[in-house]
Enzyme design. Sequence first.
Site, PDB file in Angstrom:
ATOM      1  N   GLU A   1     -11.304 -19.432  17.539  1.00 57.99           N
ATOM      2  CA  GLU A   1     -11.183 -20.893  17.691  1.00 57.99           C
ATOM      3  C   GLU A   1      -9.708 -21.165  17.953  1.00 57.99           C
ATOM      4  O   GLU A   1      -8.915 -21.208  17.017  1.00 57.99           O
ATOM      5  CB  GLU A   1     -11.673 -21.603  16.422  1.00 57.99           C
ATOM      6  CG  GLU A   1     -13.133 -21.344  16.074  1.00 57.99           C
ATOM      7  CD  GLU A   1     -14.093 -22.132  16.968  1.00 57.99           C
ATOM      8  OE1 GLU A   1     -13.657 -23.120  17.581  1.00 57.99           O
ATOM      9  OE2 GLU A   1     -15.269 -21.734  17.052  1.00 57.99           O
TER      10      GLU A   1
ATOM     11  N   CYS B   1      -6.140 -29.652  16.796  1.00 56.67           N
ATOM     12  CA  CYS B   1      -6.441 -28.776  17.939  1.00 56.67           C
ATOM     13  C   CYS B   1      -7.139 -29.520  19.061  1.00 56.67           C
ATOM     14  O   CYS B   1      -6.977 -29.174  20.217  1.00 56.67           O
ATOM     15  CB  CYS B   1      -7.285 -27.590  17.492  1.00 56.67           C
ATOM     16  SG  CYS B   1      -8.838 -28.089  16.734  1.00 56.67           S
TER      17      CYS B   1
HETATM   18  P1  NAD Z   1      -1.332 -19.314  13.759  1.00 53.10           P
HETATM   19  O1  NAD Z   1      -1.939 -18.583  14.874  1.00 53.10           O
HETATM   20  O2  NAD Z   1       0.130 -19.279  13.599  1.00 53.10           O
HETATM   21  O3  NAD Z   1      -1.924 -18.872  12.339  1.00 53.10           O
HETATM   22  C1  NAD Z   1      -3.286 -18.834  12.065  1.00 53.10           C
HETATM   23  C2  NAD Z   1      -3.569 -17.742  11.054  1.00 53.10           C
HETATM   24  O4  NAD Z   1      -3.189 -16.501  11.611  1.00 53.10           O
HETATM   25  C3  NAD Z   1      -2.821 -17.893   9.739  1.00 53.10           C
HETATM   26  O5  NAD Z   1      -3.702 -17.614   8.661  1.00 53.10           O
HETATM   27  C4  NAD Z   1      -1.744 -16.851   9.817  1.00 53.10           C
HETATM   28  O6  NAD Z   1      -1.439 -16.304   8.548  1.00 53.10           O
HETATM   29  C5  NAD Z   1      -2.373 -15.785  10.687  1.00 53.10           C
HETATM   30  N1  NAD Z   1      -1.375 -15.020  11.452  1.00 53.10           N
HETATM   31  C6  NAD Z   1      -0.186 -15.452  11.914  1.00 53.10           C
HETATM   32  N2  NAD Z   1       0.442 -14.455  12.574  1.00 53.10           N
HETATM   33  C7  NAD Z   1      -0.367 -13.378  12.535  1.00 53.10           C
HETATM   34  C8  NAD Z   1      -0.270 -12.056  13.052  1.00 53.10           C
HETATM   35  N3  NAD Z   1       0.787 -11.635  13.741  1.00 53.10           N
HETATM   36  N4  NAD Z   1      -1.301 -11.217  12.835  1.00 53.10           N
HETATM   37  C9  NAD Z   1      -2.382 -11.627  12.164  1.00 53.10           C
HETATM   38  N5  NAD Z   1      -2.514 -12.865  11.645  1.00 53.10           N
HETATM   39  C10 NAD Z   1      -1.532 -13.733  11.826  1.00 53.10           C
HETATM   40  O7  NAD Z   1      -1.896 -20.793  13.987  1.00 53.10           O
HETATM   41  P2  NAD Z   1      -1.441 -22.080  13.262  1.00 53.10           P
HETATM   42  O8  NAD Z   1      -0.032 -22.372  13.683  1.00 53.10           O
HETATM   43  O9  NAD Z   1      -1.765 -21.980  11.815  1.00 53.10           O
HETATM   44  O10 NAD Z   1      -2.411 -23.167  13.914  1.00 53.10           O
HETATM   45  C11 NAD Z   1      -2.075 -23.893  15.055  1.00 53.10           C
HETATM   46  C12 NAD Z   1      -2.857 -23.423  16.262  1.00 53.10           C
HETATM   47  O11 NAD Z   1      -4.220 -23.314  15.930  1.00 53.10           O
HETATM   48  C13 NAD Z   1      -2.795 -24.385  17.403  1.00 53.10           C
HETATM   49  O12 NAD Z   1      -2.672 -23.665  18.590  1.00 53.10           O
HETATM   50  C14 NAD Z   1      -4.141 -25.088  17.358  1.00 53.10           C
HETATM   51  O13 NAD Z   1      -4.569 -25.629  18.579  1.00 53.10           O
HETATM   52  C15 NAD Z   1      -5.008 -23.994  16.880  1.00 53.10           C
HETATM   53  N6  NAD Z   1      -6.170 -24.553  16.207  1.00 53.10           N
HETATM   54  C16 NAD Z   1      -7.386 -24.383  16.763  1.00 53.10           C
HETATM   55  C17 NAD Z   1      -8.483 -24.948  16.160  1.00 53.10           C
HETATM   56  C18 NAD Z   1      -9.856 -24.793  16.710  1.00 53.10           C
HETATM   57  O14 NAD Z   1     -10.799 -25.143  16.007  1.00 53.10           O
HETATM   58  N7  NAD Z   1     -10.034 -24.302  17.905  1.00 53.10           N
HETATM   59  C19 NAD Z   1      -8.327 -25.672  14.988  1.00 53.10           C
HETATM   60  C20 NAD Z   1      -7.050 -25.815  14.452  1.00 53.10           C
HETATM   61  C21 NAD Z   1      -5.988 -25.233  15.056  1.00 53.10           C
END
Ligand code: NAD
Length: 457
Positions: free
Chosen positions: A211, A245
């Site tokens: 997602e 998002c």
């Molecule tokens: P992120 O990708 O930074 O983090 C998400 C998760 O991934 C966190 O739990 C984090 O600990 C983990 N993570 C971070 N780096 C990692 C790595 N190198 N390896 C493995 N895991 C890792 O995202 P965010 O900043 O928390 O969220 C914002 C983004 O999420 C935006 O792009 C937004 O559009 C998207 N988003 C999508 C939806 C959807 O339903 N499609 C909903 C909310 C947010």
Amino acid sequence: MADIASLEKMRQYFSTGVTKTYAFRKEQLQKFKASILKHEQELYDALYADLKKSPEESWVTETGLVISELNAAISHLRGWMQPERVSTNLLNLPSRSRVMREPLGVVLIIGPWNYPVQLLLNPLIGAIAAGNCVVLKPSEFAPASDAVMKKIIEEVFPPEYICYVQGDGASVIPAMMNNFTFDHVFYTGSTMVGKIIYKMAAERLVPVTLELGGKSPCVVEEDANINVAARRIAIAKFSNCGQMCVAPDYVLVHQSVKDKLVEALKKTADQFFSADPQQSYNYGKMINAKQFDRVCGYLNNGTIVYGGKTDKDNLYISPTILTDVPADAPIMQEEIFGPVLPVIPFADAAEAQAIIAKHPNPLAFYIYTASSATANEWLQAVPAGGACVNNSSWHLTNHHLPFGGRGFSGTGQYHGKFSFDTFSHKKAVMKTPTWFDPAIKYPPFKGKLKLFKWVIR
Ligand code: NAD
């Protein structure tokens, strides 16, 4: 992190079959619901601390969504679990066919920080309903919500069933995924990290739901109801300080109504958030300094016609409207994920569609028009994860609709029954009676081609 021995214990627990019965699944969902309601105030306090969300906003966009998803799962669980009878083709008559939903096993759910509660707990509801064991990994960037969710989960579930894992995703998640074969990984977050998760999963052929984010366009046609459009765009763009998002990332407006829309957006933002949004009960804050700095970097990408005020100490960026934004400005290359709205005029649909096509397959697409024919033309023209006509973002709150992206905005879908299906394997089962076993099905085959062509067509 959950060490590998703990993950193996979860696998053993799953193998006992205890999580698979209807009674068990239903009881867990009910206990889970009761615990969320018990800790409702703590969740409000936490969401205020992390993102300055009011209890009302938190109910509509977080806890209420979880409760309504739980209610749907509790009431429909028995029906969802029923094997689904399907037709049997001529070749296989008089066999009978059905699709059984089987739990996947031990699954990993990874959440982001922007809606820290519902984006972690809603997938969990689907995973429990489908009979799985679950490792939950929240975002480390919403620490207050993280702490309350940990309390709820650990109060209700034993760790061999639902295991709550905190910490830095970049170290905790690879440590698990590279050493243990999950049966599914459900990830919500940025497209960049989504690629990392997808690669790790591919190494062990683990199926994924991703997602992700992206640039969700919003088109306002010349026949749109401008005042209604302004209200529905403003609430979706500026709530949670734009960190949504499915927020309209940018607006493409027919040039004949651009000024009218900009005026309506300004008036609406004033009404929603007052002349000083920083003091408004209805307005949030950026999650942290990194996100604050990133979004502030967009403020000089065009002419600020509304807002543009910032206060780093309080992680505040006011609702902002930008015009005269060049097509190659950074704000038009990256997901904004903040309260800055570029408003870009277009002369005809082809011009607007060329702009949208630079970021294909957005998570959501919004079209405002009074004409159903025009709406349908736009829906046909723009491939997207989901869409609204004369609305923005609210499609995700209807659990009868599948929610998910396509291409760079994600893969797979959830909510309601779609969550149950995401966390279930669809096992094809054919049952064949023994009283009918015609020799024609077996060798020798010579001379049977005509008959086979009649049966298999
Ligand atoms: P992120 O990708 O930074 O983090 C998400 C998760 O991934 C966190 O739990 C984090 O600990 C983990 N993570 C971070 N780096 C990692 C790595 N190198 N390896 C493995 N895991 C890792 O995202 P965010 O900043 O928390 O969220 C914002 C983004 O999420 C935006 O792009 C937004 O559009 C998207 N988003 C999508 C939806 C959807 O339903 N499609 C909903 C909310 C947010």
